[in-house]
Structure formats: structure tokens, C-alpha cells
Motif scaffolding. Structure first.
Motif, PDB file in Angstrom:
ATOM      1  N   ILE A 172       0.794  -1.099  -0.095  1.00  0.00           N
ATOM      2  CA  ILE A 172      -0.256  -0.067  -0.108  1.00  0.00           C
ATOM      3  C   ILE A 172       0.887   1.234   0.035  1.00  0.00           C
ATOM      4  CG2 ILE A 172      -1.432   1.265   1.326  1.00  0.00           C
ATOM      5  CD1 ILE A 172      -2.750  -1.213   2.376  1.00  0.00           C
ATOM      6  N   ALA A 173       1.756   1.261   0.926  1.00  0.00           N
ATOM      7  CA  ALA A 173       2.881   2.377   0.821  1.00  0.00           C
ATOM      8  C   ALA A 173       3.615   2.773  -0.538  1.00  0.00           C
ATOM      9  CB  ALA A 173       3.837   2.134   2.149  1.00  0.00           C
ATOM     10  N   THR A 174       3.990   1.563  -1.018  1.00  0.00           N
ATOM     11  CA  THR A 174       4.737   1.621  -2.390  1.00  0.00           C
ATOM     12  C   THR A 174       3.858   2.251  -3.534  1.00  0.00           C
ATOM     13  OG1 THR A 174       5.964  -0.276  -1.808  1.00  0.00           O
ATOM     14  CG2 THR A 174       5.667   0.208  -4.337  1.00  0.00           C
ATOM     15  N   ALA A 175       2.508   1.618  -3.455  1.00  0.00           N
ATOM     16  CA  ALA A 175       1.563   2.076  -4.330  1.00  0.00           C
ATOM     17  C   ALA A 175       1.167   3.633  -4.219  1.00  0.00           C
ATOM     18  CB  ALA A 175       0.455   1.405  -4.272  1.00  0.00           C
ATOM     19  N   ARG A 176       1.086   4.217  -2.924  1.00  0.00           N
ATOM     20  CA  ARG A 176       0.928   5.384  -2.626  1.00  0.00           C
ATOM     21  C   ARG A 176       2.089   6.657  -2.923  1.00  0.00           C
ATOM     22  NH1 ARG A 176      -3.877   5.809   1.630  1.00  0.00           N
ATOM     23  NH2 ARG A 176      -3.286   7.642   1.575  1.00  0.00           N
ATOM     24  N   LEU A 177       3.291   5.957  -2.760  1.00  0.00           N
ATOM     25  CA  LEU A 177       4.570   6.846  -2.916  1.00  0.00           C
ATOM     26  C   LEU A 177       4.723   6.899  -4.531  1.00  0.00           C
ATOM     27  CD1 LEU A 177       6.742   5.662  -0.096  1.00  0.00           C
ATOM     28  CD2 LEU A 177       5.867   7.947  -0.384  1.00  0.00           C
ATOM     29  N   SER A 178       4.359   5.911  -5.075  1.00  0.00           N
ATOM     30  CA  SER A 178       4.459   5.851  -6.821  1.00  0.00           C
ATOM     31  C   SER A 178       3.618   6.900  -7.401  1.00  0.00           C
ATOM     32  CB  SER A 178       4.325   4.584  -7.362  1.00  0.00           C
ATOM     33  OG  SER A 178       2.984   4.351  -7.314  1.00  0.00           O
ATOM     34  N   LYS A 179       2.684   7.464  -6.604  1.00  0.00           N
ATOM     35  CA  LYS A 179       1.702   8.417  -6.861  1.00  0.00           C
ATOM     36  C   LYS A 179       1.876   9.771  -6.552  1.00  0.00           C
ATOM     37  CE  LYS A 179      -2.122   5.029  -7.527  1.00  0.00           C
ATOM     38  NZ  LYS A 179      -3.436   4.739  -6.865  1.00  0.00           N
ATOM     39  N   ASP A 180       2.525   9.919  -5.110  1.00  0.00           N
ATOM     40  CA  ASP A 180       2.771  10.882  -4.685  1.00  0.00           C
ATOM     41  C   ASP A 180       3.828  10.700  -3.612  1.00  0.00           C
ATOM     42  OD1 ASP A 180       3.014  13.299  -3.383  1.00  0.00           O
ATOM     43  OD2 ASP A 180       1.081  13.302  -2.451  1.00  0.00           O
ATOM     44  N   LYS A 181       5.191  11.232  -4.019  1.00  0.00           N
ATOM     45  CA  LYS A 181       6.298  10.895  -2.971  1.00  0.00           C
ATOM     46  C   LYS A 181       6.280  11.606  -1.746  1.00  0.00           C
ATOM     47  CE  LYS A 181       9.676  14.587  -4.825  1.00  0.00           C
ATOM     48  NZ  LYS A 181       8.535  15.088  -5.523  1.00  0.00           N
ATOM     49  N   ASP A 182       5.441  12.518  -1.503  1.00  0.00           N
ATOM     50  CA  ASP A 182       5.108  13.099  -0.173  1.00  0.00           C
ATOM     51  C   ASP A 182       3.966  12.824   0.607  1.00  0.00           C
ATOM     52  OD1 ASP A 182       7.496  14.850  -0.666  1.00  0.00           O
ATOM     53  OD2 ASP A 182       6.435  16.345  -1.939  1.00  0.00           O
ATOM     54  N   ASP A 183       3.061  11.681   0.080  1.00  0.00           N
ATOM     55  CA  ASP A 183       2.162  10.984   0.809  1.00  0.00           C
ATOM     56  C   ASP A 183       2.395  10.801   2.348  1.00  0.00           C
ATOM     57  OD1 ASP A 183       0.330   9.190   1.898  1.00  0.00           O
ATOM     58  OD2 ASP A 183      -0.490   8.898  -0.235  1.00  0.00           O
ATOM     59  N   SER A 184       1.959  11.724   3.054  1.00  0.00           N
ATOM     60  CA  SER A 184       2.283  11.480   4.642  1.00  0.00           C
ATOM     61  C   SER A 184       2.039  10.226   5.203  1.00  0.00           C
ATOM     62  CB  SER A 184       1.476  12.504   5.380  1.00  0.00           C
ATOM     63  OG  SER A 184       0.262  12.454   5.260  1.00  0.00           O
ATOM     64  N   LYS A 185       0.844   9.625   4.920  1.00  0.00           N
ATOM     65  CA  LYS A 185       0.414   8.417   5.502  1.00  0.00           C
ATOM     66  C   LYS A 185       1.378   7.145   5.028  1.00  0.00           C
ATOM     67  CE  LYS A 185      -3.683   7.261   6.720  1.00  0.00           C
ATOM     68  NZ  LYS A 185      -5.168   6.953   7.042  1.00  0.00           N
ATOM     69  N   ALA A 186       1.715   7.248   3.709  1.00  0.00           N
ATOM     70  CA  ALA A 186       2.734   6.241   3.209  1.00  0.00           C
ATOM     71  C   ALA A 186       4.133   6.430   4.048  1.00  0.00           C
ATOM     72  CB  ALA A 186       2.871   6.406   1.703  1.00  0.00           C
ATOM     73  N   LEU A 187       4.441   7.675   4.084  1.00  0.00           N
ATOM     74  CA  LEU A 187       5.772   7.861   4.816  1.00  0.00           C
ATOM     75  C   LEU A 187       5.517   7.407   6.479  1.00  0.00           C
ATOM     76  CD1 LEU A 187       6.741  11.391   3.422  1.00  0.00           C
ATOM     77  CD2 LEU A 187       7.648   9.052   2.871  1.00  0.00           C
TER      78      LEU A 187
END
Length: 455
Positions: free
Chosen positions: A413-428
Motif C-alpha cells: 500500500i505504501a509503495t503504491a501511494r508513494l509511486s503516485k505522490d512521493k510526499d504522501d504523509s500516510k505512506a511515509l
């Protein structure tokens, strides 16, 4: 009764060896759960152990405040012992008479209680002991009682049978009890539980078909399944209607992957005990396994009716188990998953919430968080709710395959979110959380690489 005599009676009661002094309820959270487990230890429902069952039920009746019914159970136990052990009736009745004394004491009938204390004393004094004796018969009786209680009592049951064997080596009854207790305590592959003990028990108790199935289950784990299956077939041929044999044979065939055979055997067992919640749970679990098998083998296409038929059967049995006994930690999550399988999401949500409201073991909690997280992610398309439950499951301090699966899902899930937005706070935040868990996996290394490159 004078105060002195009453004190003397109370001291004597504490010295008796019987169900009231064996601490059988120690560690139990619910009398209902305890009674259910006692009633469903089917290997101890054979005729030679019915007196043990009656004594235990008398103790349970007393715990429920039903002392009149307890006396009826004790009378049945006494009659059974007289029929089955006429030559040893006095020694075999010591626990029953001790129970009588306790019940009469609680009924406010001290004279009757004293009468049974005196009966115990007369027998024990013949063997140079005031109120208790160390003999194989008493050790075996305590062992069978503890074995029938199951759970934490299995270890103590093992000790009782070992004591009996110290006094009477190669006693068929004691070896049989020790073999069953040891099997339960170490239900893993040999050499943890030597098959030799089970083979010895079978030699000494050639008519005990249940022991043969236990040996078969042990052999199955040593890749000697062919010999095990011969033993199972022999046991089923000789006692085709014995619940304990049928249930354990079903376990053998389920482990073998023969779900149809397992379901058939459990169905036959259910004919003899139609209200047995444990049997309903295991039948429902077998039908659920068939549903999962269809999924794995990609047989859903064009077989929707077959799938729904299996789901209905699984739901029918699991609901009976859940409604008659709320202690099956997986029943509700199984039901929830089955309902989700056929698109009945409201029913699925109901059972997930019901299970979430229970007091569960750490392992059961992890299983539930994984299943509910999957439901939210794949059926309800609610990623945030799925993340919440995966995180809650990973937080539980229990290493398991479920925990690793939830970590993997959070990585993805984190990988998928970061691939769309490298600043995604939830993924980080998920990355930091997973690092704190201090569980380095190949996926984690890859994910950190992705994060570093894109940052």
C-alpha cells in the motif's frame, strides 16, 4: 452440630481427594465454557468412563447452585462403579463419596456429609491413611477427571497417570490415560511425542479404537500416512458410530486433503450428538475449506451455484456453533468471510463487528485484523480502514504468518501511494511504523530504496 464437630468436619472435607478439592476450575473464566469443554471431550464418553463424567457433572451442577441435581449425578456415578468395578467398588467410589460429603455440606446437612466422610475414612484406614490414600485407582480417577476438563488440566492429568504407573507398572488403564494426555500436550511430530507410548497403549488396550486413530494422526506427521490410514480404516470398521473415533478420523482425512471424507465422518458423528457445537463448527469449517479450494483452483467460473450451495452449508453449521457456544474464536470471522464471498456485505459486517467485540487471544486478534482488513480493502474499497486494521494487527506482540502478511500488505500500500505522490504523509508514516517494528524484509529494503530515490 456443635462448633467443634463442624470444624472437625470442615477439616476432614479439605483432606478428601475429590472433584471439590482438585481445583478443576482454576484459571477458568466461564463456567459455561468449562461445562461445554467437559461435555465435548468425546473420548471419555465410553461406558467405562461414564462414572467420571457423572462425577464431573455433579461438580458443575453444584457450581451452578443445583445441588439436588448434583446428588442425582453422584447416585448415577455410584451405580455405574458398582456395575463396572464390583471388585474395586470401595476404592473406586472414594472420589464419589467425597463429592457426596461436599454437596451435603453445602446443602446444610452436616450429618449426611459426616456419614460420607466416615465412609471414606473407613476405606482409607484399611490402608493406613485417615482420609486419603495414594493408590493407582485414585490417581487414575483424578487423571481422567483432569483429562476430561482439558485445557490447562492436561499436564496435571499426565502427572496423575505417571504416579499410577509408578505404583502399578504397565496398567492398561494408566498407560491409556498417559498416552492420551501426552498426545494432547505434544500434538506435534515425533520424537516430541514418541509413537512408542501409543503403540504400548494399543497393545495393552487392543479394543480401544480411539488410541489407533491417535497413533494414525501421529504417523501422518512422520510421512507414514499409509500405515496411519490402515489404522483409521480398521478403527472405523470396528466402531463405526463412536463419536471420538469419527471426529479424530475426520481430522486425519482433512489433514490428508480429503474434505469430502472428513465432512462425511463428521456428519456421521453429528447423528449421535446432533447438538454438539464442536461438530457443527468443524463441519462448517470443512465446507468453508471447500469454498477456499474452489477459489484456489479457479473453479468459480460457471460454478456459482455450487459455490453458493457450499457457502449455505458452511453458514448453516457455523451459525449453529456460534449461537450455541460463543467461544469459537474463528466462527464469526469465518461467517463474515463467507458472506463477503457471496456479496452479502451487511451480514459480513455484522459478524466482523461481533467478533471485534469479543475478548480474543493475541493470535485470534491478528487473524481477525487481517481478515477484516482484507474485507475493507477488497470488498468495501476502503483503504484507510484496511490500513488501520493491518497496523493494529502488526502492533500485537505475537510473531505469526498473519503478522507477516499484514506487513507485506502495508508495504504494498505504501509503495503504491508513494509511486503516485512521493510526499504522501500516510505512506511515509507507514514506513516509519514498519521500521520501528524492526523486522527487515526484502520488501522493506526495496521500499526504502524507492523512497530514497524519489525523495
Amino acid at each position: 452440630m456443635s462448633e467443634i464437630t463442624k470444624n472437625s468436619l470442615e477439616r476432614a472435607l479439605q483432606q478428601l481427594k475429590c472433584h471439590f478439592t482438585w481445583n478443576l476450575m482454576e484459571g477458568e473464566k466461564s463456567l459455561d465454557d468449562f461445562e461445554d469443554r467437559v461435555r465435548n471431550q468425546t473420548e471419555l464418553q465410553n461406558s467405562e468412563f461414564k462414572a467420571t463424567a457423572c462425577n464431573l457433572l455433579a461438580y458443575i451442577k453444584h457450581c451452578r447452585g443445583q445441588d439436588a441435581e448434583a446428588l442425582q449425578c453422584l447416585q448415577q456415578a455410584e451405580e455405574l462403579i458398582q456395575r463396572q468395578h464390583a471388585g474395586q467398588a470401595e476404592v473406586r467410589n472414594l472420589a464419589t463419596w467425597g463429592n457426596y460429603a461436599w454437596v451435603y455440606y453445602h446443602l446444610g446437612r452436616p450429618q449426611d456429609a459426616q456419614k460420607y466422610v466416615d465412609k471414606v475414612k473407613r476405606v482409607c484406614e484399611k490402608l493406613s491413611s485417615p482420609y486419603r490414600i495414594m493408590c493407582p485407582e485414585m490417581s487414575n480417577e483424578e487423571g481422567w477427571a483432569r483429562l476430561k476438563c482439558g485445557g490447562s488440566q492436561n499436564g496435571r492429568a499426565q502427572v496423575c497417570f505417571e504416579k499410577a504407573l509408578e505404583q502399578q507398572p504397565n496398567s492398561p488403564e494408566s498407560v491409556c490415560g498417559l498416552a492420551i494426555a501426552t498426545f494432547r500436550l505434544h500434538d506435534g511430530p515425533p520424537p516430541e511425542t514418541p509413537t512408542g507410548l501409543l503403540r504400548q497403549a494399543i497393545r495393552l488396550n487392543p479394543d480401544n479404537q480411539y488410541l489407533k486413530v491417535l497413533l494414525a494422526l501421529k504417523l501422518q506427521k512422520t510421512k507414514a500416512e499409509e500405515e496411519g490410514e490402515r489404522l483409521v480404516e480398521e478403527a472405523l470398521e470396528k466402531v463405526p458410530c463412536t463419536t471420538a473415533v469419527l471426529r479424530s478420523a475426520a481430522r486425519f482425512y482433512r489433514s490428508k486433503g480429503d474434505l469430502d471424507k472428513a465432512t462425511d465422518l463428521l456428519g456421521r458423528a453429528l447423528e449421535g450428538t446432533p447438538n454438539n457445537a464442536h461438530l457443527h463448527f468443524h463441519i462448517g469449517s470443512c465446507y468453508r475449506a471447500k469454498v477456499l479450494q474452489m477459489q484456489r483452483e479457479n473453479e468459480l467460473c460457471g460454478q456459482r451455484e455450487d459455490l453458493e450451495r457450499l457457502v449455505r452449508k458452511a453458514v448453516h453449521h457455523l451459525k449453529i456453533a456460534d449461537e450455541s457456544n460463543g467461544t469459537f474464536s474463528l466462527a464469526c470471522s469465518y461467517l463474515a468471510g463467507l458472506y463477503a464471498q457471496v456479496g452479502q456485505y451487511e451480514d459480513a459486517e455484522h459478524y466482523f463487528q461481533k467478533e471485534l467485540g469479543k475478548e480474543l487471544t493475541p493470535s485470534a486478534k491478528q487473524v481477525l485484523h487481517l481478515r477484516y482488513g482484507n474485507f475493507q480493502l477488497y470488498q468495501m474499497k476502503c483503504e484507510d480502514e484496511a490500513i488501520h486494521h493491518y497496523v493494529e494487527g502488526v502492533k500485537i506482540d505475537q510473531e505469526s504468518k498473519e503478522k507477516e502478511k499484514m506487513k507485506t500488505k502495508l508495504h504494498r500500500i505504501a509503495t503504491a501511494r508513494l509511486s503516485k505522490d512521493k510526499d504522501d504523509s500516510k505512506a511515509l508514516h507507514l514506513l516509519r511504523f514498519l521500521e520501528e517494528q524492526n523486522e527487515e524484509t526484502p520488501q522493506m529494503e526495496t521500499l526504502r530504496g524507492v523512497w530514497t530515490l524519489e525523495a
